[in-house]
Design a protein around this motif. Structure first.
Motif, mmCIF file in Angstrom:
data_model
loop_
_atom_site.group_PDB
_atom_site.id
_atom_site.type_symbol
_atom_site.label_atom_id
_atom_site.label_comp_id
_atom_site.label_asym_id
_atom_site.label_seq_id
_atom_site.Cartn_x
_atom_site.Cartn_y
_atom_site.Cartn_z
ATOM 1 N N HIS A 59 0.825 -1.213 0.000
ATOM 2 C CA HIS A 59 0.000 0.000 0.000
ATOM 3 C C HIS A 59 0.856 1.258 0.000
ATOM 4 O O HIS A 59 0.412 2.301 -0.493
ATOM 5 N N ASP A 60 2.045 1.163 0.513
ATOM 6 C CA ASP A 60 2.952 2.305 0.447
ATOM 7 C C ASP A 60 3.430 2.527 -0.986
ATOM 8 O O ASP A 60 3.347 3.632 -1.523
ATOM 9 N N CYS A 61 3.912 1.475 -1.624
ATOM 10 C CA CYS A 61 4.551 1.604 -2.932
ATOM 11 C C CYS A 61 3.588 2.014 -4.043
ATOM 12 O O CYS A 61 4.002 2.634 -5.023
ATOM 13 N N PHE A 62 2.314 1.691 -3.908
ATOM 14 C CA PHE A 62 1.365 2.019 -4.962
ATOM 15 C C PHE A 62 0.876 3.467 -4.905
ATOM 16 O O PHE A 62 0.178 3.918 -5.808
ATOM 17 N N VAL A 63 1.237 4.183 -3.864
ATOM 18 C CA VAL A 63 0.863 5.592 -3.759
ATOM 19 C C VAL A 63 2.133 6.412 -3.533
ATOM 20 O O VAL A 63 2.796 6.273 -2.518
ATOM 21 N N ARG A 64 2.527 7.201 -4.518
ATOM 22 C CA ARG A 64 3.738 8.025 -4.452
ATOM 23 C C ARG A 64 5.023 7.209 -4.401
ATOM 24 O O ARG A 64 6.081 7.743 -4.084
ATOM 25 N N GLY A 65 4.952 5.933 -4.675
ATOM 26 C CA GLY A 65 6.150 5.114 -4.621
ATOM 27 C C GLY A 65 6.488 4.681 -3.212
ATOM 28 O O GLY A 65 5.801 5.018 -2.246
ATOM 29 N N CYS A 66 7.575 3.941 -3.080
ATOM 30 C CA CYS A 66 7.965 3.375 -1.774
ATOM 31 C C CYS A 66 8.689 4.438 -0.946
ATOM 32 O O CYS A 66 9.918 4.451 -0.863
ATOM 33 N N ASP A 67 7.896 5.321 -0.346
ATOM 34 C CA ASP A 67 8.472 6.470 0.377
ATOM 35 C C ASP A 67 7.978 6.580 1.810
ATOM 36 O O ASP A 67 8.168 7.609 2.471
ATOM 37 N N ARG A 77 14.612 7.282 0.573
ATOM 38 C CA ARG A 77 14.365 8.350 1.525
ATOM 39 C C ARG A 77 12.864 8.511 1.708
ATOM 40 O O ARG A 77 12.073 8.018 0.905
ATOM 41 N N ASP A 78 12.480 9.170 2.775
ATOM 42 C CA ASP A 78 11.074 9.273 3.151
ATOM 43 C C ASP A 78 10.400 10.482 2.518
ATOM 44 O O ASP A 78 10.968 11.586 2.495
ATOM 45 N N VAL A 88 10.928 5.526 -5.962
ATOM 46 C CA VAL A 88 11.731 5.781 -4.758
ATOM 47 C C VAL A 88 12.375 7.167 -4.789
ATOM 48 O O VAL A 88 12.674 7.712 -5.855
ATOM 49 N N LEU A 89 12.561 7.736 -3.613
ATOM 50 C CA LEU A 89 13.282 8.990 -3.447
ATOM 51 C C LEU A 89 14.696 8.656 -3.008
ATOM 52 O O LEU A 89 14.905 7.824 -2.120
ATOM 53 N N THR A 90 15.677 9.271 -3.626
ATOM 54 C CA THR A 90 17.074 9.031 -3.266
ATOM 55 C C THR A 90 17.831 10.346 -3.249
ATOM 56 O O THR A 90 17.275 11.400 -3.558
ATOM 57 N N GLY A 91 19.107 10.282 -2.888
ATOM 58 C CA GLY A 91 19.944 11.478 -2.904
ATOM 59 C C GLY A 91 19.486 12.513 -1.903
ATOM 60 O O GLY A 91 19.371 12.244 -0.706
#
Length: 328
Positions: free
Chosen positions: A64-72, A145-146, A312-315
């Protein structure tokens, strides 16, 4: 407890990666928090030993996390006076395991303050939940990243619905870079966990696709429907009544889910829908023979890696939350 491990080569990770996901690394915390994965595993062993039924909900949290805004880790944020967060969207009302995530995050913060993201915690916990339920192991590339945004409206529109048919589900999966095989493989996660009556009651009473009795969805095996109606007595049944999604082994990760689906005993319309498409039906029937367990375990591992790389968010993007339920 026997644990089957299928260690996937790094090439599979790279093939599945987007440009952002390519910045994720196996062993990302090897210098900044070398004990991170061991801490997560140690806590997960205790959590699942005390409550084996939590394996399914913790895996579901990651989905449920990954399907909304990605795994953040946006699904973990609490609502605020000015914003209704994802976790309070109708499809997420039945999510469980938030306390377990905070427990694991607390251990990591004590060991390595401000280093390990909640998004990585959730991804690792989902993997370990599967392993501890006797499912496959796969390497998790880390460095997520979150996110700083969590919107209930987005969750209501972007999550694959339990009533979805294959065209609708395939469209939602494709929007996340996941294909039809990922759809049928990841549906196998329904081997773990339970579901509340309202999520399937429409198949038992006044079904829009009713059979001759005018009540039960004809895509549902009649004997199975009768058993479900003993638990779920009306469309208005409250959320307290639970049914196993994989009757008989809902705490064990195995292939029996596919055998139920092949016999028209999938709990949700989305499960039954897998028999209406040639590609997904062939996969269900193949795995249902019980002769391809290892192949399914490998497929599931690959699809989980792909899903774990979504958006995913990175950097420098996002943040590393100190507490998973609130922004820094």
């Amino acid at each position: 407890m026997a644990i089957r491990c299928f260690l996937l080569p790094l090439s599979l990770l790279l093939l599945a990666a987007s440009s952002a996901a390519a910045q994720l690394e196996i062993g990302y915390y090897s210098k900044s928090c070398p004990s991170a994965e061991a801490i997560v595993r140690e806590e997960m062993v205790k959590i699942i030993a005390a409550a084996p039924s939590l394996a399914g909900p913790l895996l579901r949290l990651h989905f449920h996390d990954c399907f909304v805004r990605g795994c953040d880790a946006s699904v973990l944020l609490d609502s605020t006076p000015g914003n209704t967060a994802e976790r309070d969207a109708k499809p997420n009302k039945s999510l469980r395991g938030f306390g377990s995530v905070e427990r694991v995050k607390g251990k990591l913060e004590a060991a390595c303050p401000g280093v390990v993201s909640c998004a990585d915690v959730l991804t690792l916990m989902a993997r370990d939940a599967v392993v501890l339920a006797r499912g496959p192991f796969w390497p998790v590339a880390l460095g997520r990243r979150d996110g700083k945004v969590s919107d209930a409206t987005e969750a209501s529109h972007e999550l694959p619905p339990a009533f979805g048919d294959v065209p609708l589900l395939a469209k939602i999966f494709a929007s996340k870079g996941l294909d039809l095989k990922d759809l049928v493989v990841l549906s196998g996660a329904h081997t773990l966990g339970t579901a509340h009556c309202p999520s399937y009651a429409d198949r038992l009473y006044n079904s829009s696709s009713a059979g001759e009795d005018g009540l039960v969805d004809p895509s549902l095996d009649s004997e199975y429907a009768a058993k479900l109606r003993l638990k779920c007595k009306s469309l208005d049944e409250g959320t307290g009544m639970l049914s196993e999604m994989d009757p008989g082994s809902y705490k064990t990760f195995d292939t029996s889910y596919y055998r139920h689906v092949a016999k028209r005993r999938g709990l949700f319309r989305s499960d039954a829908a897998l028999l209406t498409d040639a590609t997904t039906r062939e996969y269900v029937q193949r795995v249902a023979t019980g002769k391809f367990d290892e192949a399914f375990f490998r497929d599931f591992s690959e699809s989980m890696i792909k899903m774990g790389n979504v958006g995913v968010l990175t950097g420098a993007d996002g943040e590393i939350r100190k507490k998973c339920y609130v922004l820094n």
